[in-house]
Structures are given as C-alpha cells and as structure tokens.
Write a protein that holds these residues in place. Structure first.
Motif, short mmCIF file in Angstrom:
data_model
loop_
_atom_site.label_atom_id
_atom_site.label_comp_id
_atom_site.label_asym_id
_atom_site.label_seq_id
_atom_site.Cartn_x
_atom_site.Cartn_y
_atom_site.Cartn_z
N HIS A 25 0.83 -1.20 0.00
CA HIS A 25 0.00 0.00 0.00
C HIS A 25 0.87 1.26 0.00
N ARG B 93 3.08 1.83 -3.18
CA ARG B 93 2.38 2.37 -4.35
C ARG B 93 2.31 3.90 -4.32
N LYS C 26 7.29 6.84 -5.91
CA LYS C 26 7.73 6.50 -7.27
C LYS C 26 8.84 5.46 -7.19
N THR D 242 10.04 -0.94 -5.99
CA THR D 242 9.71 -2.21 -6.65
C THR D 242 9.37 -3.27 -5.61
N LYS D 243 8.88 -4.40 -6.14
CA LYS D 243 8.58 -5.54 -5.28
C LYS D 243 9.86 -6.04 -4.61
N LYS E 213 -3.07 3.90 -8.98
CA LYS E 213 -2.48 3.17 -7.85
C LYS E 213 -3.18 3.54 -6.55
N GLN F 130 -6.42 1.81 -6.49
CA GLN F 130 -6.12 0.40 -6.20
C GLN F 130 -5.93 0.20 -4.69
N ASN F 131 -5.20 1.12 -4.08
CA ASN F 131 -4.98 1.07 -2.63
C ASN F 131 -6.28 1.13 -1.86
N SER G 263 -9.07 9.87 -4.87
CA SER G 263 -9.05 8.41 -4.98
C SER G 263 -10.11 7.80 -4.07
#
Lengths: 307, 313
Positions: free
Chosen positions: A102, A105, A108, A111-112, B3, B6-7, B152
């Motif tokens: 969460h 996201r 910027k 990454t995973k 995003k 999505q959250n 959002s």
C-alpha cells in the motif's frame, strides 16, 4: 559523514488560535548525522515534526528538504523522506505485506524487490503475511521502520520512536538507526523526552523549550574536565586544594575542582602529606540530564499545549 | 491516481464489513424473490384477468389527464399509459406478470435504495476511518498531494456504489429467473406518436441510472460529512436520517417556492418517467442543475477542509 546539508528549517513559526507554539525556529540537518530533538512535554517537538512532514502547515517560515520547499513543492520535498510519527499506526485488518505494498504504491519507483529487501532488513520475513492486528508492539515498530525505509530515504524523521518498546527493543532499534545513518548516509531527526536515549543515539542535540530553540550541541563535545574529591577532615582538604590554586566548589560530601587529569596525582600527594584521609577521587561528568535540567529551568513542564 | 484507487479498493475489501454488506445485499434480494414466490403460491388465483386490469389502468390514466394540476412530464406519462393500455386491449398484447423475470428487472431500480444505504456507510467511513485508526498520519506523509488522496477515496466510493448496483441487478435477474422464469408478454413504449415494442433491459437500465442519481447525491453528502467531522457514525446517522426524512420534507415544503431548490425534491430522477411527482412543475433540466450545484457545494467543502486541515490526532 558527508556533512552535506539536507534539511533547512527557516524562521519556522506556528500559531494556533492566539498562541504562538513555535517561535522563529532555525535548524539545519546534515547527511549521516543523527540529531536528537529534546524538550519538555508541550515544548513544540511534535508540532515542529508535523510541520516537517506536511501534516501541519507553518504559519510563517519554511522548511527545505533537499532544497525543495515543503510549502510550494510538497511532493518534491517529501519524496526522499521516511516518517515514523509516534506509534506507527498500520491497517490492522491487512497483512504486514499488504501494508507495505500500500505505501510502496504511493512512492515513485519502489519495486517488489525493494519491499522484500526492506522486510529482510527489519527481519520480518516470517510473519509478514500475518495480519498487523496480531503483531506485538515491537513487531509493529519494525514494520513502521520498514515502511519508512521503502523509498530509500535521505532523511528519516522519527517522533518518539521508542515509546512503548522494552529495553531490548530500544537497543535493537538504536543499533539499527545508527547503521542506517552510517551506511546509507541518511540524516536522522529523532524527537524524544528520554534524555538517556537521545544521549546514546545522537551525534547532536537540539533543545527546544516553549517553542524556541534554546541550544544546539554536539554530544561528544569536549567537556570541561572536573574531578570530585571526597576527603576528611573536609575543611582542611579545602584549604590544601585552594593553596595549590584550584577553584573549589562544594558538591555532595566533598568538592569539585576544575582541572586536567595530569594534576590529580600531585594533588593527592599533597593532600596525603597534609594528613587528610581520602575517600574518593573521581572524574565528574555532568550528564545530559543535568545540563538539560539546568537549561530548561529544572525541568519545569512548559504550559501544556493540548496535543 | 490508478495506484491510489487500487490502494483504496484493497483496503475496502480487506475489511470484513464490506464482505458482510455484499452478502447482506444478496441475501435480502434472495429473500425478496422468495417471499414474492411464496405469496404467489399461497394466494388464490386473481379473479380478474389482465384485460380488466388494463381497462382500469386506462380509466385511471384518463382521469389523471383531466386533472388540471399535473405537470408536463406527468401529462406525457399518462398519455403514454393510456395509449399503451388501449393498444394492449386492441391487439391482445399481454403485459408482464409481476412474477416474471422481466417485470422484476423493470422494477429492480426500486431496490437501489439498498445500494444507497451501503454507499452511505462506505462513503462516510472511507476518510473518517483513517482518522480514527490513526493511519491518516501514514497516508499524508507520502509524496502525494492531499487532493489526489481525497479524489481516490471519492472515486472508490462511487465505484463501490456501481459495483453494488450491478450486483443488485445480477441478483434480481438470477433469483427471479430461478423462482419465476421468463414470463409471457410484451414490453411496450409510447414514443410520442405510436406504441411500439421496446427492450425491457434498456428501460431497466435507464431507470436505474436515474435512480443512481440519488445514491450519488446521498453518498457524496455522507462522504462530505465523514471528511469534515472525521466521525463515520455521525456521518452515517445524519445521512440515513436525511435519506428518509428529507423526502418527507418535500411534502411539508410543498406550498413554498423554496421547495424547488431543495435537494430532495430532485434526488429521484425516475419521477419524470413514473408519473409520481410531488412537485409537478419541475423539469429534468432543472433537477440536473440543482443536483449539480449541490454536488459542487459538497465537493468544495470536502476538498477545502481535507486540504487545509492540520492533522493533530
């Protein structure tokens, strides 16, 4: 330690209602340096920190992070900041992992792989899939640290981070912060009212009282060397010491003298020769607590601003 | 932005309450279909046939047309009703029975008040819960401007309403198909000059889109209250209270000019197609303008308070 300036607080003021809570505060923070932010309850620590992270708006003045103003370029200035404001409150109904996804996201380029890396760093790989509601306070603090590190911050702000941690947890947390500051060259700003904690953790301490910055000092700055001498009969001892030329201050059951270590053996010889019985000779260090209490006027609690 | 939505969606569906609401919605619709079936099977066969019913419809429509107080939208409606009833009798075109998939789908928009109810709960809590959980501090200390976060959350609330509306229709269609099956009959519309066969699906879609205007307005209102007061229970309470009492107030205010600018005079947009209009001389265009103004006011208040607020809790 690069000593590069990363945060500049300029003439920061905050007025709520008619009350000026923060008065014209100026402070610079440098990369690789851990700065403690110390002050009695209600001095304005939390207010200052909330302004630094965009939760509150300054009435006057500005905060530049990486050269970008928090007022005019919020997204740019906060991009490389990691924040833990008091107890990190997470979404209890989601797993630790989902919480991290969460927050990732919202930055910027997290990454995973970075999420997994951070989980490894704080040692949570075994329980990261469990709901946050089932975590202990220590686990939540670690997850709080993990979320603050996601974006590879250049500046970490922590507001009372060790509240509610047990001694082992505090120690672990401290070691970890030091590591992050040194290895990643991160500037860290930690507020606390726990003096011993700040003393152990920080390179530099900023002291705030009633909304004003009253002192900034380095922790390991060379202190004036003082010795404590306890001897009987004490009047005679005082006389001897004054004759040698020391300035003598009464302290507890003996005296304090301002001198360097090399003069101590000579003084002991003279005292013994004069027939004085020595009970104690020891270096006297003023603790941060003494200094703090001295500066803030005996720890008198500033008029409590409502939190 | 995607995003962020999505959250919000992930958080929404991680809560048990959301799943309970979805289950509850389906159970209520199932029970509704079941009870209709049970009443049909236990009550004696109607004594009058559909022809007699149509004659009565024709007469009452003609009666209404004599009434000098009806507005232009009602005039059109009753003319259409009379024409359709005449056509049915003349051409032996049977209407749908209540116990048929077609009629249940046509009446489905009336069930959308359930969607409004759940949307109020979600909209009221989506901002307020961040404050009550303390997670707002985590959310707002990210490199994302506050208006984006609020947007959002608003979009997520509206997506939730849409999804629940779709679930409502899918459930009604499924359950009435199981209980009643597809009945005989034709769906007729009056296009202003003649009676033609129409699609009952298209009609149902039209009525439900119009019904959703009320979900949208009340949902937005709850969203605003939740954002301003940071208390979801207060926002839910006030919104649901107004949802029921607000419409009643239309009747009390009937005699005054101000009723034309009152929100609940306009929230039910289906009134222009169902003949039931408490204030007959309003038009669709007028309702849309009034709703838009209210919407803008609600939005400005929400964004303004959310963007300016000092987070101290």
């Amino acid at each position: 330690m690069s000593n590069e300036k990363i945060v500049e607080i300029r003439k920061l003021s905050k007025t709520i209602g008619k009350k000026q809570i923060i008065k014209n505060l100026n402070l610079d923070l440098h990369k690789g340096e851990i700065t403690g932010f110390l002050g009695p309850n209600g001095a304005g620590k939390t207010t200052t920190i909330r302004m630094m992270v965009g939760l509150m708006k300054p009435t006057h003045g500005d905060i530049l992070i990486g050269g970008k103003s928090i007022r005019t370029d919020f997204e740019g200035s906060i991009e490389k900041v990691g924040v833990i404001v008091e107890n990190p409150e997470m979404y209890k109904f989601m797993s630790g992992y989902k919480n991290l996804v969460h927050f990732a996201r919202m930055h910027k380029g997290v990454t995973k792989a970075r999420i997994d890396e951070v989980i490894q760093q704080v040692g949570m790989q075994n329980r990261i899939k469990e709901k946050v509601g089932s975590y202990s306070l220590g686990m939540r603090q670690r997850l709080g640290l993990a979320q603050a590190l996601l974006n590879n911050p250049e500046f970490l702000i922590l507001d009372e981070p060790t509240n509610g941690l047990d001694p082992a947890g505090i120690r672990e947390f401290r070691m970890y912060l030091r590591k992050v500051a040194r290895e990643n060259d991160v500037a860290i700003f930690v507020s606390s009212h726990l003096l011993s904690e700040i003393e152990l953790l920080c390179d530099r301490i900023a002291i705030i009282q009633n909304g004003e910055l009253i002192d900034i000092k380095n922790v390991n700055e060379h202190q004036q060397s003082r010795y404590y001498i306890e001897a009987k009969p004490s009047e005679q001892a005082k006389q001897v010491l004054e004759e040698i030329g020391f300035t003598v201050h009464p302290h507890e059951n003996g005296y304090l003298i301002d001198t360097e270590a090399e003069h101590i053996p000579g003084a002991i010889k003279l005292l013994t020769a004069a027939g004085v019985d020595l009970y104690a000779v020891q270096p006297h260090r003023t603790t941060l607590e003494d200094q703090f209490l001295e500066m803030t006027g005996g720890g008198e609690i500033a008029q409590a601003h409502t939190k | 932005m995607l995003k962020l939505i999505q959250n919000e969606w992930m958080k929404l569906w991680s809560k048990k309450a959301t799943w309970i609401m979805a289950t509850l919605l389906i159970v209520i619709l199932l029970a509704n279909a079941g009870i209709t079936k049970w009443i049909e099977s236990t009550s004696p066969a109607p004594e009058i046939g559909w022809q007699e019913m149509e004659e009565m419809n024709l007469m009452s429509a003609q009666d209404q047309l004599q009434n000098p107080d009806i507005g232009p939208a009602q005039q059109d409606y009753y003319e259409g009703q009379a024409a359709i009833a005449e056509y049915r009798l003349a051409n032996d075109a049977e209407p749908f029975k209540v116990e048929s998939l077609q009629q249940q789908v046509l009446d489905g928009h009336m069930m959308l008040s359930l969607v409004t109810l759940f949307t109020v709960i979600v909209g009221a809590g989506i901002v307020a819960s961040e404050f009550s959980q303390g997670t707002i501090k985590m959310l707002l200390t990210r490199p994302v401007k506050r208006w984006k976060i609020l947007t959002s959350k608003y979009i997520t609330t509206m997506l939730f309403a849409l999804l629940f509306a779709v679930i409502t229709f899918a459930s009604i269609a499924l359950f009435s198909w199981i209980f009643f099956g597809i009945g005989d009959g034709a769906f007729l519309v009056w296009n202003g000059s003649e009676v033609v066969e129409g699609s009952y699906w298209a009609e149902a879609l039209k009525l439900s889109v119009l019904s959703l205007a009320s979900t949208w307005m009340i949902g937005t209102f709850a969203f605003m209250l939740g954002t301003v007061f940071r208390s979801s229970s207060l926002a839910i309470g006030v919104s649901i209270f107004l949802m029921f009492v607000g419409v009643q107030l239309v009747f009390l205010l009937q005699r005054f000019e101000i009723v034309k600018y009152y929100l609940f005079t306009h929230t039910d947009l289906t009134q222009f197609y169902t003949g039931f209009m408490p204030i007959p001389d309003i038009t669709m265009a007028m309702s849309l303008i009034v709703l838009t103004v209210y919407f803008l006011v609600f939005m400005v208040i929400s964004y303004w308070t959310f963007a300016k607020r000092d987070v101290t809790a």
